[in-house]
Design a protein around this motif. Sequence first.
Motif, PDB file in Angstrom:
ATOM      1  N   LEU A  47     -93.713 -67.183 -31.495  1.00 43.83           N
ATOM      2  CA  LEU A  47     -93.612 -67.665 -30.058  1.00 43.83           C
ATOM      3  C   LEU A  47     -92.747 -66.587 -29.051  1.00 43.83           C
ATOM      4  N   TYR A  50     -95.741 -64.210 -27.868  1.00 43.56           N
ATOM      5  CA  TYR A  50     -96.426 -64.688 -26.837  1.00 43.56           C
ATOM      6  C   TYR A  50     -95.592 -64.572 -25.385  1.00 43.56           C
ATOM      7  N   PHE A  72     -97.907 -73.068 -25.506  1.00 39.94           N
ATOM      8  CA  PHE A  72     -97.770 -73.054 -26.772  1.00 39.94           C
ATOM      9  C   PHE A  72     -98.921 -73.243 -27.605  1.00 39.94           C
ATOM     10  N   CYS A  76    -101.650 -71.358 -29.632  1.00 38.16           N
ATOM     11  CA  CYS A  76    -101.868 -71.521 -31.005  1.00 38.16           C
ATOM     12  C   CYS A  76    -103.167 -71.975 -31.609  1.00 38.16           C
TER      13      CYS A  76
END
Length: 152
Positions: A47, A50, A72, A76
């Motif tokens: 995370l 990202y 997210f 993912c």
Amino acid sequence: MEKEFHLPRWEELPDLALYMDQVLLVLNTALQPVTVGEAPAVTAAMLNNYVKLKLTAPAEKKKYGRSHVARFLMICLYKRVLSMQEIAALVELVEAGRTPAEGYNAFAGELERLLLAPEAPAGEDCPPAVSAGIRAVASKITLERLLAEKNP
């Protein structure tokens, strides 16, 4: 598929700011049905990466909101088959001309639709590139399930 996969809709995502460990719990719980043999599906390092890649906004006072969680989830799922550059372009397309809630819900609906009917034509609720990306994700999930069931 042994049971239908349900990606939580915008309204089902937590409506309060979450710390990283809470976000990880929400994400890993939501993705658990499609992560055959993987544990955990998402980590804090992923995370943070990202955010560094500007695929989503940074946390506000170490807390993440509903829009972070939705992004997210999309990232993912897309990362299973696409490059980060492709993911960045598709996530922007998902939300183009829509609210984040509308874009995310369209993504979730299209993924579920394609998991149930892989040969279905592209949906009208997503741009063609987004639908193609989601179809790639759905195909990967289906392949992993079939191989895990030893039923190729």
